[in-house]
Write a protein that holds these residues in place. Structure first.
Motif, PDB file in Angstrom:
ATOM      1  N   GLY A   1       0.830  -1.207   0.000  1.00  0.00           N
ATOM      2  CA  GLY A   1       0.000   0.000   0.000  1.00  0.00           C
ATOM      3  C   GLY A   1       0.859   1.249   0.000  1.00  0.00           C
ATOM      4  N   GLN A   2       1.848   1.261   0.908  1.00  0.00           N
ATOM      5  CA  GLN A   2       2.722   2.442   1.013  1.00  0.00           C
ATOM      6  C   GLN A   2       3.458   2.674  -0.300  1.00  0.00           C
ATOM      7  OE1 GLN A   2       5.129   1.338   4.372  1.00  0.00           O
ATOM      8  NE2 GLN A   2       3.957   2.607   5.797  1.00  0.00           N
ATOM      9  N   ARG A   3       3.970   1.556  -0.865  1.00  0.00           N
ATOM     10  CA  ARG A   3       4.776   1.711  -2.091  1.00  0.00           C
ATOM     11  C   ARG A   3       3.934   2.230  -3.245  1.00  0.00           C
ATOM     12  NH1 ARG A   3       8.866  -3.428  -1.915  1.00  0.00           N
ATOM     13  NH2 ARG A   3      10.233  -2.497  -0.343  1.00  0.00           N
ATOM     14  N   GLN A   4       2.754   1.639  -3.429  1.00  0.00           N
ATOM     15  CA  GLN A   4       1.924   2.055  -4.565  1.00  0.00           C
ATOM     16  C   GLN A   4       1.465   3.496  -4.375  1.00  0.00           C
ATOM     17  OE1 GLN A   4       1.403   0.478  -7.515  1.00  0.00           O
ATOM     18  NE2 GLN A   4       0.459   2.452  -8.048  1.00  0.00           N
ATOM     19  N   MET A   5       1.218   3.860  -3.145  1.00  0.00           N
ATOM     20  CA  MET A   5       0.772   5.228  -2.867  1.00  0.00           C
ATOM     21  C   MET A   5       1.850   6.225  -3.278  1.00  0.00           C
ATOM     22  SD  MET A   5      -1.732   6.434  -0.294  1.00  0.00           S
ATOM     23  CE  MET A   5      -1.301   6.226   1.370  1.00  0.00           C
ATOM     24  N   GLY A   6       3.097   5.804  -3.174  1.00  0.00           N
ATOM     25  CA  GLY A   6       4.201   6.698  -3.538  1.00  0.00           C
ATOM     26  C   GLY A   6       4.407   6.778  -5.035  1.00  0.00           C
ATOM     27  N   VAL A   7       3.713   5.910  -5.788  1.00  0.00           N
ATOM     28  CA  VAL A   7       3.943   5.890  -7.246  1.00  0.00           C
ATOM     29  C   VAL A   7       2.751   6.465  -8.002  1.00  0.00           C
ATOM     30  CG1 VAL A   7       4.423   4.383  -9.229  1.00  0.00           C
ATOM     31  CG2 VAL A   7       5.413   3.858  -6.997  1.00  0.00           C
ATOM     32  N   LEU A   8       1.586   5.896  -7.742  1.00  0.00           N
ATOM     33  CA  LEU A   8       0.396   6.357  -8.463  1.00  0.00           C
ATOM     34  C   LEU A   8      -0.865   5.937  -7.743  1.00  0.00           C
ATOM     35  CD1 LEU A   8      -0.911   7.436 -11.238  1.00  0.00           C
ATOM     36  CD2 LEU A   8      -1.070   5.020 -11.825  1.00  0.00           C
ATOM     37  N   ASN A   9      -1.780   6.850  -7.619  1.00  0.00           N
ATOM     38  CA  ASN A   9      -3.130   6.467  -7.208  1.00  0.00           C
ATOM     39  C   ASN A   9      -4.107   7.305  -8.002  1.00  0.00           C
ATOM     40  OD1 ASN A   9      -4.928   4.900  -5.908  1.00  0.00           O
ATOM     41  ND2 ASN A   9      -5.078   6.180  -4.072  1.00  0.00           N
ATOM     42  N   THR A  10      -4.821   6.640  -8.890  1.00  0.00           N
ATOM     43  CA  THR A  10      -5.789   7.366  -9.706  1.00  0.00           C
ATOM     44  C   THR A  10      -6.960   6.448 -10.003  1.00  0.00           C
ATOM     45  OG1 THR A  10      -6.062   8.655 -11.721  1.00  0.00           O
ATOM     46  CG2 THR A  10      -4.605   6.769 -11.883  1.00  0.00           C
ATOM     47  N   ASN A  11      -7.892   6.915 -10.838  1.00  0.00           N
ATOM     48  CA  ASN A  11      -9.101   6.107 -11.045  1.00  0.00           C
ATOM     49  C   ASN A  11      -8.879   5.008 -12.088  1.00  0.00           C
ATOM     50  OD1 ASN A  11      -9.751   7.092 -13.714  1.00  0.00           O
ATOM     51  ND2 ASN A  11     -10.197   9.041 -12.698  1.00  0.00           N
ATOM     52  N   SER A  12      -9.917   4.227 -12.317  1.00  0.00           N
ATOM     53  CA  SER A  12      -9.767   3.017 -13.139  1.00  0.00           C
ATOM     54  C   SER A  12      -9.937   3.269 -14.642  1.00  0.00           C
ATOM     55  CB  SER A  12     -10.760   1.969 -12.656  1.00  0.00           C
ATOM     56  OG  SER A  12     -12.066   2.519 -12.722  1.00  0.00           O
ATOM     57  N   ARG A  13      -9.875   4.542 -15.049  1.00  0.00           N
ATOM     58  CA  ARG A  13     -10.068   4.824 -16.481  1.00  0.00           C
ATOM     59  C   ARG A  13      -8.774   4.664 -17.289  1.00  0.00           C
ATOM     60  NH1 ARG A  13     -14.038   9.787 -15.715  1.00  0.00           N
ATOM     61  NH2 ARG A  13     -16.021   8.787 -16.204  1.00  0.00           N
ATOM     62  N   TYR A  14      -7.667   4.335 -16.575  1.00  0.00           N
ATOM     63  CA  TYR A  14      -6.408   4.081 -17.283  1.00  0.00           C
ATOM     64  C   TYR A  14      -6.072   2.609 -17.156  1.00  0.00           C
ATOM     65  CZ  TYR A  14      -6.260   9.098 -16.534  1.00  0.00           C
ATOM     66  OH  TYR A  14      -6.595  10.421 -16.502  1.00  0.00           O
ATOM     67  N   ILE A  15      -5.269   2.152 -18.107  1.00  0.00           N
ATOM     68  CA  ILE A  15      -4.838   0.751 -17.988  1.00  0.00           C
ATOM     69  C   ILE A  15      -3.826   0.666 -16.858  1.00  0.00           C
ATOM     70  CG2 ILE A  15      -3.561  -1.112 -19.144  1.00  0.00           C
ATOM     71  CD1 ILE A  15      -4.627  -0.031 -21.766  1.00  0.00           C
ATOM     72  N   HIS A  16      -4.042  -0.269 -15.963  1.00  0.00           N
ATOM     73  CA  HIS A  16      -3.068  -0.481 -14.882  1.00  0.00           C
ATOM     74  C   HIS A  16      -3.081  -1.943 -14.490  1.00  0.00           C
ATOM     75  CE1 HIS A  16      -0.828  -0.113 -11.163  1.00  0.00           C
ATOM     76  NE2 HIS A  16      -0.445   1.109 -11.591  1.00  0.00           N
ATOM     77  N   PRO A  17      -1.893  -2.520 -14.288  1.00  0.00           N
ATOM     78  CA  PRO A  17      -1.874  -3.972 -14.015  1.00  0.00           C
ATOM     79  C   PRO A  17      -2.509  -4.348 -12.682  1.00  0.00           C
ATOM     80  CG  PRO A  17       0.335  -3.033 -13.776  1.00  0.00           C
ATOM     81  CD  PRO A  17      -0.531  -1.958 -14.349  1.00  0.00           C
ATOM     82  N   ASN A  18      -2.567  -3.426 -11.717  1.00  0.00           N
ATOM     83  CA  ASN A  18      -3.055  -3.819 -10.384  1.00  0.00           C
ATOM     84  C   ASN A  18      -4.514  -4.267 -10.398  1.00  0.00           C
ATOM     85  OD1 ASN A  18      -0.574  -3.057  -9.608  1.00  0.00           O
ATOM     86  ND2 ASN A  18      -1.200  -1.581  -8.050  1.00  0.00           N
ATOM     87  N   ILE A  19      -5.300  -3.595 -11.230  1.00  0.00           N
ATOM     88  CA  ILE A  19      -6.736  -3.916 -11.216  1.00  0.00           C
ATOM     89  C   ILE A  19      -6.971  -5.323 -11.777  1.00  0.00           C
ATOM     90  CG2 ILE A  19      -7.333  -2.821 -13.446  1.00  0.00           C
ATOM     91  CD1 ILE A  19      -9.857  -1.714 -11.954  1.00  0.00           C
ATOM     92  N   THR A  20      -6.226  -5.653 -12.823  1.00  0.00           N
ATOM     93  CA  THR A  20      -6.413  -6.985 -13.411  1.00  0.00           C
ATOM     94  C   THR A  20      -5.724  -8.038 -12.543  1.00  0.00           C
ATOM     95  OG1 THR A  20      -4.621  -6.348 -14.879  1.00  0.00           O
ATOM     96  CG2 THR A  20      -6.848  -6.349 -15.811  1.00  0.00           C
ATOM     97  N   ALA A  21      -4.645  -7.634 -11.875  1.00  0.00           N
ATOM     98  CA  ALA A  21      -3.973  -8.589 -10.976  1.00  0.00           C
ATOM     99  C   ALA A  21      -4.920  -8.975  -9.841  1.00  0.00           C
ATOM    100  CB  ALA A  21      -2.703  -7.966 -10.410  1.00  0.00           C
ATOM    101  N   LEU A  22      -5.702  -8.003  -9.362  1.00  0.00           N
ATOM    102  CA  LEU A  22      -6.664  -8.317  -8.290  1.00  0.00           C
ATOM    103  C   LEU A  22      -7.752  -9.258  -8.835  1.00  0.00           C
ATOM    104  CD1 LEU A  22      -8.009  -8.072  -5.558  1.00  0.00           C
ATOM    105  CD2 LEU A  22      -8.959  -5.870  -6.253  1.00  0.00           C
TER     106      LEU A  22
END
Ligand SMILES: Cc1ncc(COP(=O)(O)O)c(C=O)c1O
Length: 1009
Positions: A645-666
């Motif tokens: 959580g801490q690491r991802q917060m330091g990189v990017l936190n935005t909405n789901s309208r962009y492609i991001h591997p975390n959402i599909t990984a979940l």
């Protein structure tokens, strides 16, 4: 003749005797007594008396003394509740009872005092012990001016005369003899001083069979003392000692148990400082007398159990008492009575007030004078989970960062700070109220570089120079003794270098300004980041090679007095800045700012500032075993979850309208756990939002808003969710079921509409009935929502076959089945990963919440392709936060941890163990009416002998469990179900502690109405 035989032979003669002398008749009950025969008499008119048949050898002076003391106490100015002597028909206080020609017993009839014996009270809580002290003090106060010749007699039970026991040491084995010898020698050594203490006639036997307690089961109070047969003219402190002796038997920490009693006594009859000096020894001597008497009695009267009643607990207490430092005990007693715990504390304060020292004198090579106050308290926001702060590199980095930000200051602080740092089990103990952790820091830490020289501020003599080896120990340790004109004190320097130093030896003398040593590196300072632990002490107690640097919170005031604030020397404002937030202030603000609908748990709400595994920790460092928070699914502040959580917060936190591997990984992670039919995901932020979305899906897919819901079901706090939550709309403030909501009876086979085995078909018929009614009104079903185990209903397991039969009914009528897995999902069931799998069904929609983020707000809705297609009708589904990369990283990690740490398996094993043991407990305690649930999602329903819910006892039990450091909570429509749903890392030994504590509370009087 044994007492039992005596009772039997005497019994028949008492009726005519009572008639003749007192014109009384009624029922007789024999009572326990050491020498005399005692009977309780209950007359047909409802009056109650105590008849005492004195031993035939009883001294007449004794009888006179008894009469005098009772009359005195019953006199105008006293009026303490003590028994009154009832005169016989001839107006005499004593009657004569002839057993036979040789055994003539004097007798007395006394008024009966209502209440129960102290011995029968469970638990004997602090308030009760305080009231015992208070009562004993009142009695001493009343007897202040009383005297009688018989009070000045030789008496073996008089502590002042206790040295007679020295002649009987041969009755004991060598281990026992050593203990007795030790205490007798100590007593002899203080006898001169002791003999000068103030004296008076005292009760001299406030044991738990002589104290009468009110009938109140929750907050009982001592209301009377009986049996003045031991009263004697002796040192007043003996009376306190005797009351303490019996009241503290059986406690883990007897010294702490004595404190409330002492406070109570002091409040009604102030004790003097020199009396407190000897109290520890007086308690010991009373025990010595007790075990010696018991040993002698065993030989002479083996059949009288009363004579040995306290032998075993007395030995247990003696063995604990000898391990308590008598000097420390003295300070604890002084503290309880409002004196400064250490008698020289005031002198030290005066001395320190007149002086001021600079930090440069302590660290001559450091040019800094200013201090940056470093927060290492339990609630410190920068001090992460244990895995981090126990990592030296991490800690060193953090210290380095603070130092960079404050280059001109010395990082320091920590006096009396409760800290989370001491995670070794050696810092924990089981005290009178469960687990206690030694965590209150007694010195000041200076976080300065290794090799920094440390110099003494005053002349002194080396009394300890040690290498205190071990993880989280001191490493290099020096203690100096400083003799001032009228007192002396010690200064302690911990975490010094071993390899480099002044090579001090015990007895070395140092002059002010001399070198003591150098700051040690981690490999020689007990595995800490380099720093100096600097502490002042007014005593070394009995420590020869070590001295505690942290103490228990419950003993804080005593340690505070023994170990003055080192800043008394420096007087630097920043060093005294407390970082610990004040509970009362927060509470006041909360009451002013927050909505009144937001409740707090417990009569005395908790101020929790840290989580760690299965524990929640309060601001004072007290650890509570958490058996309630299923949200902290993989353990509070799981380091792996925190880190992603801490690491991802330091990189990017935005909405789901962009492609991001975390959402599909979940989605990938969830897919691994779900049947193939459930394959489309929508991510949201809470369980309520998940159910709200599920409702929209039902409407979109079926065109209907008609919902079938369970009685007492709960699905969330939004408008839509409240409308399908009978727990809310049928509960306080609710307005009943909305038009589109159709409630079926809670399928509870224990106390529901249909009870016992094979009730599934009855509950199924209820659903059919709802369907028939709906169709008869020309309506069509939208959906059916239920939890696989009803949580708010009281952890109610659905009858076997219920869902299996209901799902086809719903689906065949065109409705959708929603499984609300907000509580039950993610491996908690043990046997299965999801609750619906317990029932062999596949829902159309599954809602997931609480456990998914381990405390972070993330939730999900999973549905079939078919439902998803119908929902995607052109209207965009947008959720600002749902599916953001931080939440998804956290949720995916939670699911990985469940898998990697085999937590589902743990839920299965520990859950089964706990459930089996709870069922065994229920065989013994009938109040435990039903034990149910799966895995680590269990419920314990409490009922009375008629099967009715017992909300009062349930709430009492939960409060008492909290007193012992275990958090549990209540649910169910009748508020009588304890729910157990701890983090899944809950171990077998956690379960054992829970069971042991549960047993303890179940034995308490309030649980037996
Ligand atoms: C079964 C169930 N569903 C839904 C919810 C609502 O979840 P949240 O409080 O995350 O909105 C809860 C909350 O307690 C719940 O127990």
């Amino acid at each position: 003749m044994s007492q039992k035989e005596l009772f039997e032979t005497t019994y028949h003669w008492i009726y005519p005797f009572l008639k003749k002398f007192y014109d009384l008749s009624g029922t007789l009950t024999p009572l326990a007594g050491e020498i005399d025969l005692n009977f309780k008499i209950e007359t047909n008119q409802g009056e109650v008396f105590l008849l005492k048949l004195y031993d035939p050898n009883t001294d007449l002076d004794f009888l006179d003394f008894q009469e005098a003391i009772l009359k005195y106490l019953n006199g105008e100015s006293h009026k303490l509740p003590v028994p009154e002597i009832i005169l016989n028909k001839e107006g005499h206080s004593t009657s004569v009872f002839k057993e036979d020609e040789f055994n003539i017993r004097k007798t007395r009839l006394l008024s009966w005092l209502d209440g129960r014996l102290y011995n029968d009270v469970n638990p004997q809580k602090e308030n009760l012990r305080y009231s015992l002290g208070l009562f004993c003090g009142l009695l001493s106060n009343s007897l202040d001016n009383f005297d009688h010749p018989y009070a000045h007699r030789e008496y073996p039970w008089d502590i002042a005369q206790g040295l007679w026991t020295q002649d009987h040491l041969d009755l004991f084995n060598s281990e026992e003899r050593n203990i007795l010898d030790y205490f007798l020698n100590q007593f002899s050594s203080i006898k001169q001083q002791y003999d000068l203490l103030r004296k008076a006639v005292v009760h001299n036997d406030a044991n738990d069979y002589n104290c009468i307690v009110s009938e109140d089961l929750v907050d009982p109070q001592v209301v009377a003392l009986i049996d003045f047969g031991d009263a004697i003219y002796t040192q007043v402190i003996n009376d306190v000692a005797i009351a303490c002796t019996y009241a503290i038997m059986g406690f883990e920490d007897p010294l702490e148990a004595a404190i409330p009693l002492l406070k109570g006594y002091h409040a009604s009859y102030p004790l003097q400082e020199d009396e407190l000096e000897v109290l520890y020894h007086c308690i010991a001597i009373r025990l010595v007398i007790s075990v010696t008497k018991a040993r002698i009695n065993k030989l002479s009267d083996p059949d009288n159990p009363y004579l040995q009643i306290s032998e075993r607990p007395a030995w247990e207490l003696l063995r604990k008492w000898i391990r308590i430092n008598s000097e420390y005990a003295k300070y604890a007693f002084r503290d309880a009575c409002g004196f400064s715990a250490h008698p020289e504390r005031e002198r030290f304060d005066q001395w320190a007030n007149q002086r001021s020292f600079s930090l440069t004198a302590l660290f001559p090579t450091l040019t800094k004078q200013e201090v940056y106050s470093l927060d290492l308290s339990v609630s410190s926001p920068w001090l992460g989970p244990a895995l981090e702060f126990n990592n030296l590199d991490w800690f060193a980095y953090q210290i380095g960062q603070f130092q960079k930000e404050n280059p001109t200051k010395i990082l320091a602080g920590g006096y009396l700070e409760p800290r989370p740092l001491y995670t070794e089990s050696s810092y924990d103990k089981i005290g009178n109220n469960g687990l206690e952790s030694r965590c209150v820091h007694l010195g000041v830490d200076f976080w300065i570089p290794k090799k920094t020289p440390v110099h003494t501020l005053f002349d002194g003599e080396v009394v300890i120079a040690e290498n205190d080896v071990g993880n989280k120990k001191y490493g290099g340790l020096v203690v100096l003794l400083h003799n001032e004109e009228s007192f002396s004190f010690y200064s302690l320097y911990g975490h010094l270098s071993i390899s480099q130093g002044a090579n001090l030896k015990i007895g070395d003398r140092l002059n002010k300004g001399d070198l003591i040593g150098y700051i040690g590196d981690s490999d020689e300072n007990g595995n800490w980041v380099p720093h100096l632990h600097f502490q002042l002490m007014l005593t070394l107690l009995d420590f020869k090679t070590d001295f505690p640097g942290v103490g228990y919170y419950s003993q804080k005031s005593i340690w505070e007095s023994m170990c003055p604030n080192p800043n008394a020397l420096f007087k630097i404002r920043e060093l005294d800045q407390s970082q610990v937030p004040n509970k009362e202030d927060i509470l006041k603000k909360r009451q002013a700012y927050l909505g009144k609908g937001m409740s707090l748990q417990y009569r005395e709400p908790l101020h929790i500032v840290r989580g760690f595994g299965v524990y929640l920790i309060d601001q004072n460092g007290r650890k509570y075993l958490d058996t309630v928070n299923n949200v902290a699914h993989v353990g509070h502040e799981h380091p792996g979850v925190v880190q992603v959580g801490q690491r991802q917060m330091g990189v990017l936190n935005t909405n789901s309208r962009y492609i991001h591997p975390n959402i599909t990984a979940l989605a990938d992670e969830l897919m691994k756990t779900l049947p193939k039919e459930l394959s489309v995901f929508h991510f949201v932020n809470s369980g309520s939002e998940a159910n709200e979305l599920a409702l929209r899906m039902v409407k979109a897919a079926t065109g209907s808003e008609e919902m079938f819901v369970s009685e007492v079901g709960y699905h969330g706090n939004t408008n839509g969710c409240i409308a399908i939550s009978s727990y809310k709309f049928d509960g306080a403030g609710g307005k009943g079921a909305p038009e589109n909501t159709h409630v079926f009876p809670m399928p509870d086979a224990f106390r529901g509409k249909y009870r016992g085995e094979n009730t599934a078909s009855n509950y199924c018929d209820e659903i059919q009935l709802l369907l028939d009614n709906l169709h008869a009104n020309g309506k069509k079903l939208g959906g059916f929502i239920i939890e696989p185990i009803l949580s708010c209903g009281g952890q109610v397991e659905l009858p076997v076959g219920f869902l299996e039969n209901v799902y086809p009914l719903i689906k065949n009528s065109g409705g959708l089945c929603i499984s609300d897995e907000v509580q039950t999902g993610c491996g908690r069931m043990g046997k299965t990963f999801w609750g619906f799998e317990l029932h062999g069904v596949i829902p159309d929609i599954v809602t997931i919440g609480k456990p998914l983020g381990n405390g972070h707000p993330v939730a999900a809705v999973v549905c079939t392709e078919e439902v998803a297609k119908k929902f995607a009708n052109g209207m965009e589904f947008f959720n600002t936060f749902g599916g953001n990369p931080v939440s998804c990283a956290i949720a995916a990690k939670v699911l990985q941890v469940v898998r990697e740490e085999k937590l589902q398996q743990n839920a299965h094993e520990v859950g089964n163990y706990l459930k089996t043991e709870l069922k065994l407990l229920a065989e013994k305690y009938s109040i435990l009416g039903s034990i149910r649930g799966q895995g680590l999602f269990l419920g314990v329903e409490l009922i009375d002998s008629d099967g009715n819910p017992t909300a009062t006892q349930t709430s009492y039990l939960v409060d008492r469990m909290k007193d012992y450091g275990i958090l549990t909570s209540i649910d169910g429509p009748d508020h009588n179900v304890i729910k157990i749903k701890p983090p899944l890392i809950f171990s077998k030994s956690n379960a054992q502690f829970l069971l042991q504590t549960l047993r303890r509370v179940l034995d308490e009087n309030a649980m037996h109405f």
